[in-house]
Design a protein around this motif. Structure first.
Motif, PDB file in Angstrom:
ATOM      1  N   ALA A 100      20.325 -33.850   8.526  1.00  0.00           N
ATOM      2  CA  ALA A 100      21.685 -33.311   8.471  1.00  0.00           C
ATOM      3  C   ALA A 100      22.719 -34.424   8.623  1.00  0.00           C
ATOM      4  CB  ALA A 100      21.878 -32.257   9.559  1.00  0.00           C
ATOM      5  N   ARG A 101      22.435 -35.396   9.466  1.00  0.00           N
ATOM      6  CA  ARG A 101      23.373 -36.512   9.647  1.00  0.00           C
ATOM      7  C   ARG A 101      23.403 -37.412   8.412  1.00  0.00           C
ATOM      8  NH1 ARG A 101      23.373 -38.942  15.743  1.00  0.00           N
ATOM      9  NH2 ARG A 101      25.105 -40.081  14.765  1.00  0.00           N
ATOM     10  N   PHE A 102      22.271 -37.558   7.736  1.00  0.00           N
ATOM     11  CA  PHE A 102      22.268 -38.321   6.481  1.00  0.00           C
ATOM     12  C   PHE A 102      23.173 -37.653   5.447  1.00  0.00           C
ATOM     13  CE2 PHE A 102      20.705 -38.655   2.137  1.00  0.00           C
ATOM     14  CZ  PHE A 102      20.740 -40.026   1.934  1.00  0.00           C
ATOM     15  N   VAL A 103      23.025 -36.344   5.290  1.00  0.00           N
ATOM     16  CA  VAL A 103      23.858 -35.623   4.316  1.00  0.00           C
ATOM     17  C   VAL A 103      25.329 -35.735   4.694  1.00  0.00           C
ATOM     18  CG1 VAL A 103      24.411 -33.368   3.348  1.00  0.00           C
ATOM     19  CG2 VAL A 103      22.022 -34.058   3.615  1.00  0.00           C
ATOM     20  N   ARG A 104      25.633 -35.585   5.979  1.00  0.00           N
ATOM     21  CA  ARG A 104      27.029 -35.707   6.420  1.00  0.00           C
ATOM     22  C   ARG A 104      27.576 -37.101   6.113  1.00  0.00           C
ATOM     23  NH1 ARG A 104      28.505 -34.519  12.652  1.00  0.00           N
ATOM     24  NH2 ARG A 104      27.483 -36.546  12.982  1.00  0.00           N
ATOM     25  N   ALA A 105      26.778 -38.126   6.352  1.00  0.00           N
ATOM     26  CA  ALA A 105      27.210 -39.493   6.062  1.00  0.00           C
ATOM     27  C   ALA A 105      27.466 -39.685   4.573  1.00  0.00           C
ATOM     28  CB  ALA A 105      26.161 -40.489   6.557  1.00  0.00           C
ATOM     29  N   LEU A 106      26.585 -39.157   3.746  1.00  0.00           N
ATOM     30  CA  LEU A 106      26.745 -39.269   2.300  1.00  0.00           C
ATOM     31  C   LEU A 106      28.050 -38.611   1.855  1.00  0.00           C
ATOM     32  CD1 LEU A 106      25.740 -39.842  -0.590  1.00  0.00           C
ATOM     33  CD2 LEU A 106      24.428 -37.705  -0.451  1.00  0.00           C
ATOM     34  N   LEU A 107      28.327 -37.425   2.371  1.00  0.00           N
ATOM     35  CA  LEU A 107      29.538 -36.712   1.984  1.00  0.00           C
ATOM     36  C   LEU A 107      30.790 -37.445   2.456  1.00  0.00           C
ATOM     37  CD1 LEU A 107      28.300 -33.088   2.730  1.00  0.00           C
ATOM     38  CD2 LEU A 107      28.745 -34.066   0.476  1.00  0.00           C
ATOM     39  N   TYR A 108      30.769 -37.942   3.681  1.00  0.00           N
ATOM     40  CA  TYR A 108      31.931 -38.685   4.172  1.00  0.00           C
ATOM     41  C   TYR A 108      32.108 -40.014   3.432  1.00  0.00           C
ATOM     42  CZ  TYR A 108      33.601 -35.740   7.992  1.00  0.00           C
ATOM     43  OH  TYR A 108      34.173 -34.724   8.725  1.00  0.00           O
ATOM     44  N   PHE A 109      31.019 -40.615   3.006  1.00  0.00           N
ATOM     45  CA  PHE A 109      31.118 -41.861   2.234  1.00  0.00           C
ATOM     46  C   PHE A 109      31.853 -41.614   0.922  1.00  0.00           C
ATOM     47  CE2 PHE A 109      28.715 -45.191  -0.415  1.00  0.00           C
ATOM     48  CZ  PHE A 109      29.590 -46.209  -0.062  1.00  0.00           C
ATOM     49  N   ASN A 110      31.544 -40.515   0.269  1.00  0.00           N
ATOM     50  CA  ASN A 110      32.285 -40.172  -0.945  1.00  0.00           C
ATOM     51  C   ASN A 110      33.751 -39.894  -0.624  1.00  0.00           C
ATOM     52  OD1 ASN A 110      30.127 -40.388  -2.772  1.00  0.00           O
ATOM     53  ND2 ASN A 110      29.431 -38.319  -2.323  1.00  0.00           N
ATOM     54  N   MET A 111      33.995 -39.139   0.431  1.00  0.00           N
ATOM     55  CA  MET A 111      35.366 -38.735   0.756  1.00  0.00           C
ATOM     56  C   MET A 111      36.246 -39.915   1.142  1.00  0.00           C
ATOM     57  SD  MET A 111      35.679 -35.510   0.207  1.00  0.00           S
ATOM     58  CE  MET A 111      36.938 -34.727   1.201  1.00  0.00           C
ATOM     59  N   VAL A 112      35.724 -40.828   1.944  1.00  0.00           N
ATOM     60  CA  VAL A 112      36.551 -41.949   2.393  1.00  0.00           C
ATOM     61  C   VAL A 112      36.867 -42.890   1.240  1.00  0.00           C
ATOM     62  CG1 VAL A 112      34.702 -43.563   3.094  1.00  0.00           C
ATOM     63  CG2 VAL A 112      36.885 -43.517   4.348  1.00  0.00           C
ATOM     64  N   ARG A 113      35.966 -42.964   0.259  1.00  0.00           N
ATOM     65  CA  ARG A 113      36.253 -43.799  -0.911  1.00  0.00           C
ATOM     66  C   ARG A 113      37.237 -43.128  -1.861  1.00  0.00           C
ATOM     67  NH1 ARG A 113      30.641 -45.283  -3.513  1.00  0.00           N
ATOM     68  NH2 ARG A 113      30.155 -43.148  -2.849  1.00  0.00           N
ATOM     69  N   LEU A 114      37.171 -41.806  -1.962  1.00  0.00           N
ATOM     70  CA  LEU A 114      38.069 -41.094  -2.862  1.00  0.00           C
ATOM     71  C   LEU A 114      39.468 -40.927  -2.282  1.00  0.00           C
ATOM     72  CD1 LEU A 114      35.637 -38.253  -3.991  1.00  0.00           C
ATOM     73  CD2 LEU A 114      36.488 -40.100  -5.455  1.00  0.00           C
ATOM     74  N   PHE A 115      39.552 -40.683  -0.944  1.00  0.00           N
ATOM     75  CA  PHE A 115      40.832 -40.293  -0.342  1.00  0.00           C
ATOM     76  C   PHE A 115      41.318 -41.234   0.759  1.00  0.00           C
ATOM     77  CE2 PHE A 115      38.799 -36.346  -1.828  1.00  0.00           C
ATOM     78  CZ  PHE A 115      39.796 -35.836  -2.654  1.00  0.00           C
ATOM     79  N   SER A 116      40.523 -42.230   1.163  1.00  0.00           N
ATOM     80  CA  SER A 116      40.854 -43.084   2.306  1.00  0.00           C
ATOM     81  C   SER A 116      40.756 -42.288   3.596  1.00  0.00           C
ATOM     82  CB  SER A 116      42.232 -43.725   2.126  1.00  0.00           C
ATOM     83  OG  SER A 116      42.483 -44.668   3.144  1.00  0.00           O
ATOM     84  N   ASP A 117      41.792 -42.291   4.440  1.00  0.00           N
ATOM     85  CA  ASP A 117      41.752 -41.527   5.688  1.00  0.00           C
ATOM     86  C   ASP A 117      41.477 -40.051   5.386  1.00  0.00           C
ATOM     87  OD1 ASP A 117      42.674 -43.948   6.603  1.00  0.00           O
ATOM     88  OD2 ASP A 117      44.642 -43.208   7.228  1.00  0.00           O
ATOM     89  N   VAL A 118      40.529 -39.479   6.091  1.00  0.00           N
ATOM     90  CA  VAL A 118      40.218 -38.049   5.933  1.00  0.00           C
ATOM     91  C   VAL A 118      39.952 -37.442   7.307  1.00  0.00           C
ATOM     92  CG1 VAL A 118      39.294 -38.167   3.576  1.00  0.00           C
ATOM     93  CG2 VAL A 118      37.773 -38.587   5.528  1.00  0.00           C
TER      94      VAL A 118
END
Length: 475
Positions: free
Chosen positions: A127-145
């Protein structure tokens, strides 16, 4: 009597209600919770593949809107006229946070269940791997999230402000380091498709490369390359064959299982030709020609590069004669689902072995220049692309005589040819500082310097007054 019957009918049975308070009780519940976390990644219309595709491929020189596109918000992404009011950006943003919420519940609840500690830690690590993957996409797309790390249990938790990039990355790295320590080392028939230790290590390599921490990126990439369960397939074509959807090149992939009637297949309609390919039983393949590659991308492949005719196709015979058409995506086409395009059986790669080879080469080049090891990593990918023995030097294919700058450019180009339709291009162009110049050079006059980030959706800001907007977008 009527009153009594009605009373019994309306009486609630709490044990039958599927809520968090009475669900997270057993090991089976924990397993089901993590399956649900993975299932969030399979939300292909909103996350992988199409949700991210619209932001990470369509906005680059790889793709454009086809004749099947009718949504003005998609055209706006293609043209770089998008703003905070864009339903495609909003759909991705909310879908990702829905999946993060699912991961957070599993991370919070599973440790409270009594069962084997090793397995418990492994499930939390997934679950933490999936969360990290999703946040990695988000921080690259939007910066601060907004960095939401626990189950939301009150209205006070809803209006979370954006967290600085450094805090988001610190959490991504923490999640992945926990995953490295607690995930299974190998995939077996019992855990096919789940993240392994090398999945976490490979994602860490990509995180460090993005953060320009090149020594750490090199070290993590080396760990994956030394894992003998993974490697390059001899044929690029075979990576994307439905019967071979579990193969040693896929370090982590989103799972799809088609032809089951359970809506778990890979949806192909949006990228196949529209009313062009005739079926043997009458009618045509129900493609829509919405998501299509650019002609320039198709033409950019060198003569003899076998990846071109696996990434795209321009003709096909479904049993009623050969149909020809402009280049369309072919990589994830499953012929067995030709009459039911929602039932494709192909997994969607997130991290491939070739990605780690090119990550390794890029990190070394930033540290030391184009060393023999760095060149060899890229050349193995190139040899495979041209149908040559992977480990045998070939002067007709191999890169040589490059300086650090020209090798950087060569790696970027190699990534374009290797990962078309795999949602890497926008991230690669932004990471290397080439998005604006590349798109302007290819005729996009609307793109501005601030387009290296996407806007926070206005609908989210309307609900959460603590959300600020990225610079230059309407406030």
């Amino acid at each position: 009597m009527a009153s009594s019957a009605c009373s019994e009918f309306l009486k609630e049975d709490p044990e039958s209600l599927m809520v968090a308070e009475n669900f997270y009780k057993t090991e089976a519940n924990a397993d089901a919770a993590v399956v649900s976390v993975y299932d969030g990644l399979n939300d292909q219309w909103n996350i992988y593949y199409r949700g991210i595709y619209l932001l990470a491929e369509l906005t680059t020189d790889n793709a454009e809107c086809g004749q099947g596109v009718a949504n003005s918000n998609i055209f706006a992404l293609n043209d770089y006229t998008h703003g905070p009011v864009n339903d495609r950006i909003y759909t991705l943003y909310t879908a990702v946070y829905k999946s993060i919420a699912s991961a957070n519940v599993a991370i919070d609840k599973i440790p409270l269940i009594a069962f084997n500690e090793t397995k418990k830690n492994r499930l939390v690590a997934e679950a933490r791997f999936v969360r990290a993957l999703l946040y990695f996409n988000m921080v690259r797309l939007f910066s601060d999230v907004p960095l939401v790390l626990h189950q939301v249990t009150s209205l006070e938790d809803v209006n979370t402000p954006r967290s600085p990039v450094e805090e988001v990355y610190a959490q991504i790295i923490d999640d992945l380091e926990f995953a490295e320590q607690n995930l299974d080392k190998t995939n077996t028939s019992a855990n096919l498709g789940r993240a392994t230790q090398s999945s976490a290590t490979g994602l860490l390599a990509k995180v460090y490369l993005t953060r320009k921490e090149y020594q750490k990126a090199k070290e993590k990439a080396t760990q994956v390359l030394d894992d003998t369960q993974f490697g390059l397939l001899e044929s690029y074509f075979d990576i994307f064959t439905p019967t071979n959807r579990f193969n040693k090149e896929l370090i982590f992939a989103i799972q799809n299982k088609g032809n089951t009637g359970a809506a778990n297949g890979f949806g192909m309609a949006l990228f196949l030709p529209r009313a062009t390919i005739k079926l043997a039983g009458g009618g045509t393949v129900a493609g829509n020609s919405a998501d299509v590659p650019t002609q320039e991308f198709y033409d950019s492949f060198a003569s003899g590069d076998l990846r071109r005719d696996r990434t795209f196709f321009t003709q096909y015979d479904a049993g009623a004669g050969v149909a020809t058409f402009r280049p369309h995506w072919y990589k994830f086409f499953d012929p067995s689902a030709i009459t039911n395009l929602g039932e494709g059986t192909l997994n969607y790669p997130v991290i491939r072995y070739s990605d780690i080879l090119l990550t390794y080469a890029e990190a070394i080049n930033k540290l030391e220049g184009p060393t023999a090891d760095a060149l060899e990593a890229v050349n193995q990918v190139r040899r495979r692309a041209f149908g040559k023995p992977i480990t045998q030097p070939d002067a007709s294919i191999d890169l040589a005589g490059l300086n650090a700058e020209t090798f950087d450019e060569a790696i970027l180009q190699e990534r374009r040819w290797e990962f078309g339709f795999e949602d890497h291009r926008w991230f690669d162009l932004v990471r290397t500082g080439k998005l604006i110049s590349t798109m302007r050079a290819k005729g996009n006059t609307a793109i501005q310097d601030y387009h290296v980030l996407f806007p926070i959706p206005q609908r989210e800001r309307d609900v959460n007054k603590n959300l600020t907007q990225n610079d230059q977008y309407p406030q």
